[in-house]
Design an enzyme around this catalytic site. Structure first.
Site, PDB file in Angstrom:
ATOM      1  N   ASP A  12       1.640  -1.577   0.270  1.00 15.28           N
ATOM      2  CA  ASP A  12       0.066  -0.172   0.221  1.00 15.28           C
ATOM      3  C   ASP A  12       1.400   1.116   0.199  1.00 15.28           C
ATOM      4  O   ASP A  12       0.049   2.516   0.504  1.00 15.28           O
ATOM      5  CB  ASP A  12      -1.179   0.051   1.681  1.00 15.28           C
ATOM      6  CG  ASP A  12      -1.434  -1.428   1.584  1.00 15.28           C
ATOM      7  OD1 ASP A  12      -2.513  -1.925   0.820  1.00 15.28           O
ATOM      8  OD2 ASP A  12      -1.881  -1.950   2.348  1.00 15.28           O
ATOM      9  N   GLU A  13       2.443   1.258  -0.533  1.00  7.57           N
ATOM     10  CA  GLU A  13       3.218   2.212  -0.293  1.00  7.57           C
ATOM     11  C   GLU A  13       2.448   3.158  -2.031  1.00  7.57           C
ATOM     12  O   GLU A  13       2.737   3.928  -1.486  1.00  7.57           O
ATOM     13  CB  GLU A  13       3.937   1.653  -0.653  1.00  7.57           C
ATOM     14  CG  GLU A  13       5.109   0.672  -0.126  1.00  7.57           C
ATOM     15  CD  GLU A  13       4.514  -0.506  -0.124  1.00  7.57           C
ATOM     16  OE1 GLU A  13       3.995  -0.334  -1.014  1.00  7.57           O
ATOM     17  OE2 GLU A  13       5.243  -1.202   0.293  1.00  7.57           O
ATOM     18  N   HIS A  40      -4.824  -2.614  -6.132  1.00  4.24           N
ATOM     19  CA  HIS A  40      -3.437  -1.128  -6.409  1.00  4.24           C
ATOM     20  C   HIS A  40      -5.014   0.216  -6.540  1.00  4.24           C
ATOM     21  O   HIS A  40      -5.381   0.171  -7.710  1.00  4.24           O
ATOM     22  CB  HIS A  40      -2.992  -0.727  -7.366  1.00  4.24           C
ATOM     23  CG  HIS A  40      -1.805  -1.965  -7.154  1.00  4.24           C
ATOM     24  ND1 HIS A  40      -0.734  -1.916  -6.107  1.00  4.24           N
ATOM     25  CD2 HIS A  40      -1.897  -3.150  -7.673  1.00  4.24           C
ATOM     26  CE1 HIS A  40      -0.088  -2.720  -6.574  1.00  4.24           C
ATOM     27  NE2 HIS A  40      -0.318  -3.833  -7.695  1.00  4.24           N
ATOM     28  N   ARG A 305     -10.943  -3.246   5.239  1.00  9.32           N
ATOM     29  CA  ARG A 305     -10.665  -3.026   6.910  1.00  9.32           C
ATOM     30  C   ARG A 305      -9.354  -1.930   6.873  1.00  9.32           C
ATOM     31  O   ARG A 305      -9.070  -1.780   6.418  1.00  9.32           O
ATOM     32  CB  ARG A 305     -10.095  -4.622   7.160  1.00  9.32           C
ATOM     33  CG  ARG A 305      -8.751  -4.765   6.676  1.00  9.32           C
ATOM     34  CD  ARG A 305      -8.420  -6.289   6.483  1.00  9.32           C
ATOM     35  NE  ARG A 305      -7.679  -6.778   6.009  1.00  9.32           N
ATOM     36  CZ  ARG A 305      -6.707  -8.111   6.473  1.00  9.32           C
ATOM     37  NH1 ARG A 305      -7.823  -9.027   6.941  1.00  9.32           N
ATOM     38  NH2 ARG A 305      -6.195  -8.271   5.807  1.00  9.32           N
ATOM     39  N   PRO A 306      -9.854  -1.487   8.270  1.00 10.03           N
ATOM     40  CA  PRO A 306      -9.022  -0.806   8.152  1.00 10.03           C
ATOM     41  C   PRO A 306      -7.503  -1.199   8.791  1.00 10.03           C
ATOM     42  O   PRO A 306      -6.887  -1.686   9.650  1.00 10.03           O
ATOM     43  CB  PRO A 306      -8.946  -0.222   9.935  1.00 10.03           C
ATOM     44  CG  PRO A 306     -10.367  -0.929  10.278  1.00 10.03           C
ATOM     45  CD  PRO A 306     -11.278  -1.690   9.300  1.00 10.03           C
ATOM     46  N   ARG A 307      -6.995  -0.046   7.987  1.00 12.79           N
ATOM     47  CA  ARG A 307      -5.059  -0.369   8.388  1.00 12.79           C
ATOM     48  C   ARG A 307      -4.608  -0.082  10.055  1.00 12.79           C
ATOM     49  O   ARG A 307      -4.963   0.641   9.977  1.00 12.79           O
ATOM     50  CB  ARG A 307      -4.849   0.494   6.817  1.00 12.79           C
ATOM     51  CG  ARG A 307      -4.626  -0.572   5.381  1.00 12.79           C
ATOM     52  CD  ARG A 307      -4.084  -0.196   4.456  1.00 12.79           C
ATOM     53  NE  ARG A 307      -4.930  -0.133   2.978  1.00 12.79           N
ATOM     54  CZ  ARG A 307      -4.446   0.224   2.069  1.00 12.79           C
ATOM     55  NH1 ARG A 307      -4.594   1.643   1.391  1.00 12.79           N
ATOM     56  NH2 ARG A 307      -5.332  -0.183   0.885  1.00 12.79           N
ATOM     57  N   ASP A 335       2.014  14.064   0.986  1.00 14.97           N
ATOM     58  CA  ASP A 335       1.278  15.342   1.157  1.00 14.97           C
ATOM     59  C   ASP A 335      -0.181  15.643   2.510  1.00 14.97           C
ATOM     60  O   ASP A 335      -0.568  16.273   3.084  1.00 14.97           O
ATOM     61  CB  ASP A 335       0.201  15.961   0.827  1.00 14.97           C
ATOM     62  CG  ASP A 335      -1.271  14.193  -0.162  1.00 14.97           C
ATOM     63  OD1 ASP A 335       0.308  13.687  -0.705  1.00 14.97           O
ATOM     64  OD2 ASP A 335      -2.148  14.650  -0.258  1.00 14.97           O
TER      65      ASP A 335
HETATM   66  P1  GDP Z   1      -0.449   0.244  -3.963  1.00 17.82           P
HETATM   67  O1  GDP Z   1      -0.641  -1.205  -3.339  1.00 17.82           O
HETATM   68  O2  GDP Z   1       1.077   0.253  -2.958  1.00 17.82           O
HETATM   69  O3  GDP Z   1      -0.284   0.655  -5.664  1.00 17.82           O
HETATM   70  O4  GDP Z   1      -0.600   1.583  -2.630  1.00 17.82           O
HETATM   71  P2  GDP Z   1      -3.074   1.476  -2.667  1.00 17.82           P
HETATM   72  O5  GDP Z   1      -2.980   1.338  -4.081  1.00 17.82           O
HETATM   73  O6  GDP Z   1      -3.222   0.005  -1.777  1.00 17.82           O
HETATM   74  O7  GDP Z   1      -2.787   2.854  -1.414  1.00 17.82           O
HETATM   75  C1  GDP Z   1      -1.958   3.797  -1.900  1.00 17.82           C
HETATM   76  C2  GDP Z   1      -3.238   5.260  -1.558  1.00 17.82           C
HETATM   77  O8  GDP Z   1      -2.390   6.415  -2.114  1.00 17.82           O
HETATM   78  C3  GDP Z   1      -4.169   4.472  -2.699  1.00 17.82           C
HETATM   79  O9  GDP Z   1      -5.435   5.213  -1.959  1.00 17.82           O
HETATM   80  C4  GDP Z   1      -3.799   6.043  -3.335  1.00 17.82           C
HETATM   81  O10 GDP Z   1      -4.647   6.260  -4.265  1.00 17.82           O
HETATM   82  C5  GDP Z   1      -2.861   6.611  -2.822  1.00 17.82           C
HETATM   83  N1  GDP Z   1      -1.949   7.626  -2.860  1.00 17.82           N
HETATM   84  C6  GDP Z   1      -0.844   7.611  -3.993  1.00 17.82           C
HETATM   85  N2  GDP Z   1       0.244   8.122  -3.668  1.00 17.82           N
HETATM   86  C7  GDP Z   1      -0.331   9.073  -2.971  1.00 17.82           C
HETATM   87  C8  GDP Z   1       0.003  10.370  -3.092  1.00 17.82           C
HETATM   88  O11 GDP Z   1       0.896  10.859  -2.752  1.00 17.82           O
HETATM   89  N3  GDP Z   1      -0.601  11.753  -1.670  1.00 17.82           N
HETATM   90  C9  GDP Z   1      -2.088  11.092  -1.427  1.00 17.82           C
HETATM   91  N4  GDP Z   1      -2.387  11.782  -0.562  1.00 17.82           N
HETATM   92  N5  GDP Z   1      -1.987   9.336  -2.458  1.00 17.82           N
HETATM   93  C10 GDP Z   1      -1.525   8.937  -2.738  1.00 17.82           C
END
Ligand code: GDP
Length: 426
Positions: A12-13, A40, A305-307, A335
């Protein structure tokens, strides 16, 4: 050139956002491990999407999206996800599926659910997508490759009978659940055959040619370093390798072709499932960060579910970058932290009275306590800023402290969930 986009943390990065953004300059995007168990979230011109099995390059018409042999392939899920995005106006993407990918069987999902229920309070916090039973069967050599759907039907039926005989012992005597019927499974597999036929391809052969032609290839990782079965927080890990190195195996390319390992690092910590989490925070402090996190709160893209929330952990993230072989890092969701007066960073672990900067094995990790350093906050909105120099001084200090702690260049800073919310540093 092959570039891997992988996570340094617990997943979830923001890998999806970075992949979607970098796919603009790429020809091929490949999922090489995992399955539909993590999501994602991507926000672009078409809207907001939670992809679970499709690579995050499906939104462009110049890209080819590949499901590599290392993926746990849930065929109805893949077809459903394709239907979902096309129904929302995304043009039908070009998809290829490896003929060596293994098939997520309906009973893998059942066994995942039954085992989590049996373990009750001692469960792993599985998403019940069948991942652990799937990879167990793959390495026990009783899995089914996609190519088997197109082979000798008698041999397929015999193999199904053998697998059912094994599974039914557990279903009857351990789980007390209905037994599997090989004929019914055979019919399901014939349905899978029809669904997947248009996409099946000798992927490693295809990639061999693409590399010769100088194509730009992205490997898209799922989850992050700390969920790797070898180098993560075993046993609270996933069941396939989350490391860039595995991209070579899970896609079928030579390891030396992976020239760039772009590791996505989150500006604070979040995790799902059980397991040690040294810089975890609780109560109102955690609730506020969770509510403000990501693009609409830190809640699982698959389960809702809440992280679990925590401050940035330099010990875990430095290790996470090292074990990936990071050539450059992207710092995401910066941000989100603009509301804080001051921001703690975990710079060491105290284990039995000793302070370490090295990430320990799981038994020591369980006893580790965080050692914090506190940085001043910047107290303003940084979304919309395009140049690094225009970020507030305290915000740049936060980025540069993290860069120093990690020992790898932070080349991009993400300051919002959208494709264009990105600051290039060098
Ligand atoms: P992934 O599995 O690594 O692709 O990550 P996820 O999609 O599960 O979680 C990342 C969350 O952060 C998503 O809801 C994205 O839309 C959001 N996100 C990604 N980059 C940024 C950012 O720079 N700022 C904010 N506020 N949200 C972001």
């Amino acid at each position: 050139m092959v570039r891997a986009i992988v996570g340094a943390n617990w997943g979830d990065e923001g890998k999806g956002k970075i992949t979607d953004m970098l796919a603009k300059e790429s020809d091929i995007i490949i999922r090489f491990q995992g399955g539909s168990n993590a999501g994602h979230t991507i926000i672009n011109d078409y809207g907001k999407f939670a992809l679970h099995i499709l690579p995050s390059g499906v939104f462009y018409d110049h890209t080819t999206s590949i499901i590599g042999n290392g993926v746990a392939l849930n065929i109805p899920y893949l077809v459903g996800e394709l239907k979902d995005i096309t129904s929302k106006g995304v043009p039908m993407p070009r998809i290829l599926v490896s003929d060596r990918a293994q098939i997520m069987m309906p009973y893998h999902i059942l066994f995942d659910t039954y085992e989590e229920a049996r373990l009750a309070g001692r469960s792993f916090g599985s998403t019940k997508s069948g991942i652990a039973p799937f990879y167990s069967d793959k390495y026990a050599k009783i899995g089914f490759q996609v190519c088997e759907l197109f082979g000798d039907e008698t041999a397929l039926m015999e193999k199904l009978e053998n697998v059912c005989a094994l599974k039914n012992v557990l279903l009857e005597h351990l789980y007390h659940k209905p037994l599997l019927d090989p004929k019914e499974l055979f019919d399901t597999m014939m349905e899978y055959k029809e669904m997947i036929a248009p996409y099946v391809c000798d992927v490693s052969r295809y990639l061999h040619d693409a590399l010769k032609e100088g194509k730009n290839i992205l490997l898209e990782g799922q989850l992050g370093s700390l969920k790797d079965p070898d180098h993560g927080i075993y046993p609270m890990v996933t069941s396939s390798s989350t490391l860039a190195a595995y991209g070579a195996i899970g896609a079928g390319i030579p390891p030396y072709e992976i020239k760039n390992i772009t590791t996505v690092v989150k500006a604070y910590s979040s995790a799902v499932g059980a397991g040690a989490f040294v810089s975890e925070i609780f109560g109102d402090e955690a609730d506020e960060l969770r509510r403000r996190g990501g693009d609409g709160g830190e809640f699982g893209a698959t389960t809702g579910r809440p992280r679990r929330m925590g401050w940035f952990d330099a010990v875990a993230t430095r290790y996470g970058c090292r074990i990936q072989g990071t050539t450059e890092a992207v710092l995401t969701v910066l941000d989100v932290l603009g509301y804080l007066d001051e921001i703690p960073i975990c710079v060491g672990y105290e284990i039995d009275g000793k302070i370490t900067r090295d990430f320990p094995t799981t038994p020591d990790l369980e006893r580790a306590k965080p050692v914090y350093k506190t940085l001043p906050g910047w107290k303003c909105e940084i979304r919309g800023i395009k140049k690094y120099e225009e970020l507030p001084e305290n915000c740049r200090k936060y980025v540069e402290t993290i860069e120093e702690e990690l020992g790898v260049p932070v080349t991009m800073v993400s300051n919002g969930p959208g494709r264009d919310d990105i600051i290039f540093r060098r």
